[in-house]
Every structure is written in C-alpha cells, then in structure tokens.
Design a protein around this motif. Structure first.
Motif, PDB file in Angstrom:
ATOM      1  N   ALA A 253       0.842  -1.195   0.000  1.00  0.00           N
ATOM      2  CA  ALA A 253       0.000   0.000   0.000  1.00  0.00           C
ATOM      3  C   ALA A 253       0.879   1.247   0.000  1.00  0.00           C
ATOM      4  O   ALA A 253       2.108   1.175  -0.023  1.00  0.00           O
ATOM      5  CB  ALA A 253      -0.929  -0.019   1.212  1.00  0.00           C
ATOM      6  N   GLY A 254       0.226   2.418  -0.001  1.00  0.00           N
ATOM      7  CA  GLY A 254       0.967   3.672   0.092  1.00  0.00           C
ATOM      8  C   GLY A 254       1.483   4.147  -1.242  1.00  0.00           C
ATOM      9  O   GLY A 254       0.791   4.102  -2.257  1.00  0.00           O
ATOM     10  N   GLY A 255       2.740   4.626  -1.262  1.00  0.00           N
ATOM     11  CA  GLY A 255       3.342   5.167  -2.475  1.00  0.00           C
ATOM     12  C   GLY A 255       4.779   4.696  -2.633  1.00  0.00           C
ATOM     13  O   GLY A 255       5.504   4.529  -1.651  1.00  0.00           O
ATOM     14  N   ARG A 282      -1.155   6.093  -3.477  1.00  0.00           N
ATOM     15  CA  ARG A 282      -0.353   7.306  -3.656  1.00  0.00           C
ATOM     16  C   ARG A 282       0.495   7.235  -4.921  1.00  0.00           C
ATOM     17  O   ARG A 282       1.299   8.132  -5.175  1.00  0.00           O
ATOM     18  CB  ARG A 282       0.555   7.521  -2.443  1.00  0.00           C
ATOM     19  N   GLY A 283       0.336   6.181  -5.687  1.00  0.00           N
ATOM     20  CA  GLY A 283       1.058   6.055  -6.948  1.00  0.00           C
ATOM     21  C   GLY A 283       2.311   5.217  -6.818  1.00  0.00           C
ATOM     22  O   GLY A 283       2.741   4.834  -5.733  1.00  0.00           O
ATOM     23  N   GLY A 284       2.898   4.938  -7.973  1.00  0.00           N
ATOM     24  CA  GLY A 284       4.130   4.164  -8.005  1.00  0.00           C
ATOM     25  C   GLY A 284       3.988   2.907  -8.830  1.00  0.00           C
ATOM     26  O   GLY A 284       2.885   2.473  -9.169  1.00  0.00           O
ATOM     27  N   GLY A 285       5.133   2.330  -9.186  1.00  0.00           N
ATOM     28  CA  GLY A 285       5.151   1.106  -9.966  1.00  0.00           C
ATOM     29  C   GLY A 285       5.361  -0.108  -9.077  1.00  0.00           C
ATOM     30  O   GLY A 285       5.896  -0.017  -7.971  1.00  0.00           O
ATOM     31  N   LYS A 306      -3.302   5.241  -8.941  1.00  0.00           N
ATOM     32  CA  LYS A 306      -3.441   6.614  -9.426  1.00  0.00           C
ATOM     33  C   LYS A 306      -2.092   7.198  -9.837  1.00  0.00           C
ATOM     34  O   LYS A 306      -1.774   8.343  -9.525  1.00  0.00           O
ATOM     35  CB  LYS A 306      -4.071   7.489  -8.345  1.00  0.00           C
ATOM     36  N   GLU A 307      -1.287   6.431 -10.526  1.00  0.00           N
ATOM     37  CA  GLU A 307       0.042   6.884 -10.913  1.00  0.00           C
ATOM     38  C   GLU A 307      -0.036   8.091 -11.848  1.00  0.00           C
ATOM     39  O   GLU A 307      -0.773   8.090 -12.839  1.00  0.00           O
ATOM     40  CB  GLU A 307       0.801   5.744 -11.592  1.00  0.00           C
ATOM     41  N   THR A 308       0.743   9.135 -11.539  1.00  0.00           N
ATOM     42  CA  THR A 308       0.738  10.362 -12.347  1.00  0.00           C
ATOM     43  C   THR A 308       2.120  10.754 -12.848  1.00  0.00           C
ATOM     44  O   THR A 308       2.256  11.737 -13.569  1.00  0.00           O
ATOM     45  CB  THR A 308       0.174  11.534 -11.524  1.00  0.00           C
TER      46      THR A 308
END
Length: 607
Positions: A253-255, A282-285, A306-308
């Motif tokens: 979880a998290g980013g 929080r995004g990430g691969g 929600k990767e940006t």
C-alpha cells in the motif's frame, strides 16, 4: 565453557529468586537457584524471564540473553529458553509507538549473528539458530539496517522475523537519515518475514536492499503489509543470484517509486507474487526489471492505482538481455486503473515471452479516456518478446513503437551478442485470444502502430482469435474479431486466410455478415443455397461494403435444383477503419417465412 541459553533445567521443588528487572542481575550474587526477572526494565514490560548462573562463562554480555555480574570477570547469568525463539522485548523493546526501540532490535539482530552454528555435514555455510519474535505493539525504529546490516560477518542460512499479524505487530520506520531498514550484503540466505506491518513516510528510504555475488537469495514474505511512502521495497543488484523471492498474501500500500527494482545482472531470476494486493493509492510502480526476469504474478489485485509520474505498473526494460531470462506471466489478476497517463505494461525486452492470462482491466472503463494507453511495447533493433493476451478484459489501446536499441556495454555482453546464434531477430508475435474490449469497437482501433516499423522486419504480427467488443454505438453490434491485423505490413508478409459464414434468413432484408478489420482483403464470396423455394427465379443477393459499395451480386438460376453453389471471386480491400459488411436480399414470392435460414454466404479473406 560458555553455557548455551536453555541449558539449565529447574527441578520441580527448586526455589526461585525473584528480581524486578534484568539489570538487577548485575548486583545479584551468583547462586545455584534460578532467578526470575519480572521485566527487562520494569515488572510486566514483557522482557523478563528465567536466568541461571554459568560459573565458567565469559561470553559477550548483551544485556538480554547473557548478563555479567559487576564483581565477576568470569561467570554469566544466562537466560533460560529452549524453543530457539527470542523476543525483542527481552532486549528492551517497548512497542508503545513512542519509545525508540532501535537499540533493542539491533541487539536482537546481533544475537542472531552470534548464534550461527557450523554443521559441515549439513551445509557448507553456517546455519541460523533463532527466530526473532515481534509481539503486539508498534515499534519505533530510527536508524537504518536495524533488522539486517551490511556488517553481517559471513553467509548464514536462515534469519526469521515473525509478528502476530499485520496491524497487531507493526514497525514504524522513521530514520534520521535515509537508508535501508534491511541491508543484505551478500550474507543471508533464507530470510523469512511474516505477520508484520512496516510503515515509513519519508518517501526516500528503502525497505530491503541486497547486493549479491552469490550468497543472498531465497527470501520469503508472508502476510506482510507495507504502508506509507517509500522509495523502493526490494532493491536488488549485484553480480550473481539475488534470486528466488516469494511474496504470499502480502499487501503493498501507500506510495513507491517501484516496489521491486531489479538491476545489475541477468542472474536475478525467479520472483513470485501470489494472492497479493497492490493498493498503492499514492502512486508508483510495482515491478521494474532493468535486468533479470522470470516473474510471475498470480491471483493478485491492484486497486486505486493513481500513478501520475509515468511509472508503468510493470516496467520490463532493457533491449539487451541474456537468453532464458525474459519471461513474465500475470494470471488471474484484477486491475483497477485510475490513471489516463501511465500504462500497465511497458516492455522493451528483446526476446522471451510476456503473458497475461485471465487479467481483468475493466473495472474503471466508464471513467477512462478513450485514448488511454494500456500497454506500451517498445521495439528495439534486436526485436521484442512474444506477447500473449488470453481471456483478458481491456479498456485501453496497445501501442507498438520503435526505440533505439542500446549497444552492448561490456566485452562480455559484446561477445555474447556476437556469438548468439539467434542474433537475427525472429518475427515479433502478439497474440490476443478470447479477449473482451470495453472501449473500442474493432481490433484496428485497439492497436496503435508506429509508422517507423511499418514495412520493416520489426513490424509485429498481431493476431486476434475470437475476441470481441462490448461497445455498442448506434445500436450496431460487432462480430468477433478474428484477424491478423498486420498481415501486409511486415517483411516478409504473412498471409493467413479465414472464412466467415453468415446464414441468410427470409425475415431479414439486410443480413450483417462480419466486421472485417481494416486492410483486410476479401478474396472470394460464395453463396450456398439449400432451400430453392426461397431463392427462386428473380431472386438475388447483393453483398455491400461499409459505405454501401457493391462487392458482388448473386442472381438465382432458372433451373430448379435442390441446392447449389454460386461462386464469385473478388478482390475487395477494406480501406480505412473496419466496418460492418451486409448482404441485401431480394427473394421470390414463394419464399418461406420465419427465421429459418435458406442459405449461407461464405466469405474468404486475408487479414
């Protein structure tokens, strides 16, 4: 001789000396009786236990398992335990979320170092001896490498940290300076982590970093949760191994930048995720493999992604790799994609196989852009791995484009490249079978081809078998996708031939025949009549293209026959986007009524 913790056995009627803390042992006179400490620092803090006096002992005083007397150079108080399990509270950990428990974990870690045993008849490397238990509580750690440090003296088979379950046993990692919570410096094999929640929020620290030259591998995480903001979960480099990692029933979880980051050499192999959740809201691969491979993701769930910042969920990078490395399989997994800017898959692998089986990308279909790129396939001079998508649900487009391939960057790589008997790349194959698309109506809408690869040997052969679209526009439905989309674009051309059969019925004046892909070439149309009463004198069938242009016309024979073929050889090219081809019928007055077919059109096409 030093005593081994657990050697002493209390007699049933043996008296106990009772102390408040372990520190009180330092001023307690040596005795034959067992001593019971109520706590480590104070009664009831969980760090107490039974101790016995070992009169000839001179081993290191660690203040928890072995305690010296202030007035005795030789002789030690030794903790009584028999299970091979130690408790971080024995070393002073409080687990209250406020007290700094770093030193306690470091002492427990160092005790594990000293307890390694040598048994040459079992293994050439030393064997581990303890499991470090983490009871209920939140343990604050403020220094890197508190659980595993780069100063581990020699390779050891076995190190285990076990909690009571995520949320029950938690480690709050707040380092004063960025660093790895665990650092494996080519030292520990068979590391086990289970039942623990790990949290960090600095966004730059690494959970586990390993540099291996052959002695760091076989790591297993079970029922572990990672939360907060990290840089990397598992950062693996080195010249050999760092292989055989397995995550089971874990939650990420998290980013992140990337949870699993592989680099260094192509000996990094065998990574398995099973029944895991990637809930990086929080995004990430999830995985980046610049080197190494053989990765399997099975029965997993991706939610709230929600990767940006452009980090693909699975980034399989590098245009030069050793053979037997580039293999990726994702099976039975679900993806909730909440981004329009980042693909699930980005691949540059030059060979091998990349497979997605029964993968569902569809939950966010109503909210995704029609131009969303679900997969980005970058093809270098050495070609690309074979791609297989079987029984998947898609919401985005797949882009195939050319990139500049990197040159070999060492003499070893250059030699391997020049002596590879398979150096001339085979044709690139992409196979879609049994898939469903929720956003586009045809396979040529789904595929985006870089003009730079059209007409070259790098143009992929992209085939669809029994795929379909669930997007209905203007009430028009589409037939299954069965085509080789790029049959005429590569060198050499691949020419598969297929036949579409369409029953003709009296109650339908305009019969849909098929949704032929763009650039398909219709080579032959046949009409087989098996009910003469419907197709009598004056009857005809007109086959039309998507712009109502006539492809061919069949007229009834004057002679009465039970059944017959009418054959028309044509050369009709479907130009532009695919469309629905129809057959308009004009039947005799004696035509039968109802929905029973009176004939069938057989259309052969290439594409």
């Amino acid at each position: 001789m030093p005593a081994i913790a657990g050697d002493a056995k209390a007699a049933p009627d043996q008296k106990l000396v009772i102390l408040n803390s372990v520190a009180d042992l330092r001023s307690t006179a040596p005795a034959k009786e067992l001593v019971f400490c109520k706590g480590f620092l104070s009664p009831g803090d969980g760090g107490g236990g039974l101790f016995f006096w070992s009169p000839q002992d001179d081993q290191l005083d660690d203040g928890a398992i072995v305690v010296s007397h202030d007035d005795q150079k030789v002789g030690r108080w030794v903790r009584e335990f028999t299970s091979g399990e130690i408790d971080v509270r024995w070393f002073g950990a409080k687990g209250d979320g406020r007290t700094d428990d770093t030193a306690a974990f470091e002492h427990a870690r160092d005790f594990g170092k000293r307890r390694a045993r040598r048994e040459p008849q079992v293994a050439t490397d030393p064997l581990g001896s303890v499991k470090i238990k983490i009871p209920a509580g939140t343990y604050l750690i403020t220094r890197p490498e508190a659980l595993l440090d780069r100063a581990w003296p020699t390779s050891t088979l076995g190190l285990c940290y076990e909690g009571l379950g995520p949320g029950i046993s938690a480690i709050d990692y707040r380092p004063s300076q960025p660093g790895s919570l665990l650092f494996n410096n080519n030292a520990v094999l068979f590391l086990r982590l289970s039942g623990i929640l790990f949290a960090c929020n600095d966004g730059v620290s690494v959970f586990y970093e390993s540099i291996s030259s052959g002695k760091a591998q076989d790591v297993r995480c079970e029922d572990v949760v990672w939360n907060g903001s990290w840089s990397t979960g598992f950062k693996l480099t080195g010249t050999n191994t760092n292989s055989e990692y397995k995550w089971t029933a874990c939650t990420i979880a998290g980013g992140w930048d990337y949870f699993l980051d592989l680099d260094g050499n192509d000996q990094l192999l065998n990574y398995w995720f099973h029944n895991c959740k990637f809930w990086a809201t929080r995004g990430g691969g999830w995985i980046r493999a610049k080197r190494g491979g053989h990765i399997k993701v099975s029965d997993c769930d991706v939610s709230g992604w929600k990767e940006t910042r452009g980090r693909a969920l699975f980034a399989l990078l590098g245009t030069t790799h050793a053979r037997g490395v580039c293999h990726f399989l994702c099976i039975g997994s679900r993806f909730e994609i909440q981004t329009d800017s980042t693909p699930v898959l980005q691949s540059q692998w030059p060979h091998g196989v990349i497979s997605f089986v029964n993968a569902d990308f569809g939950s966010q279909a109503p909210w995704r852009s029609p131009d969303y790129i679900e997969a980005l396939i970058e093809i270098g001079a050495a070609g690309h791995a074979m791609l297989r998508w079987q029984d998947c649900t898609h919401i985005g487009r797949h882009s195939y484009r050319a990139i500049a391939g990197s040159n070999p960057n060492s003499f070893r790589e250059l030699y391997r490249y020049l002596t590879d008997p398979l150096r001339i790349p085979p044709r690139i194959l992409a196979d879609y079978t049994g898939g469903t698309h929720l956003a586009v109506r045809s396979c040529d809408e789904m595929i985006l081809l870089d003009p730079a690869i059209i007409g070259t040997s790098l143009c992929p052969i992209i085939s669809f078998h029994n795929c379909r679209s669930e997007r209905v526009v203007g009430g028009q439905w589409t037939l299954p996708w069965n085509s080789t989309l790029t049959w005429s674009m590569g060198i050499p051309a691949i020419v598969p031939q297929r036949t579409v059969a369409c029953p003709l019925r009296s109650n339908l004046n305009s019969n849909p025949i098929g949704n032929f892909p763009a650039r398909a070439l219709i080579t032959k149309v046949q009409l087989y009549v098996f009910n003469q009463g419907a197709f009598g004198p004056g009857s005809k069938v007109v086959v039309k293209g998507k712009e109502q242009d006539v492809i061919c016309t069949f007229e009834a024979k004057d002679s009465v026959q039970h059944s017959y073929f009418l054959d028309d050889r044509v050369g009709y090219l479907v130009d532009g986007p695919s469309g629905l081809i129809t057959a308009t019928t004009q039947l005799s007055p004696a035509a039968i009524s109802g929905a029973d077919p009176w004939g069938v059109l057989l259309i052969d096409f290439v594409g």
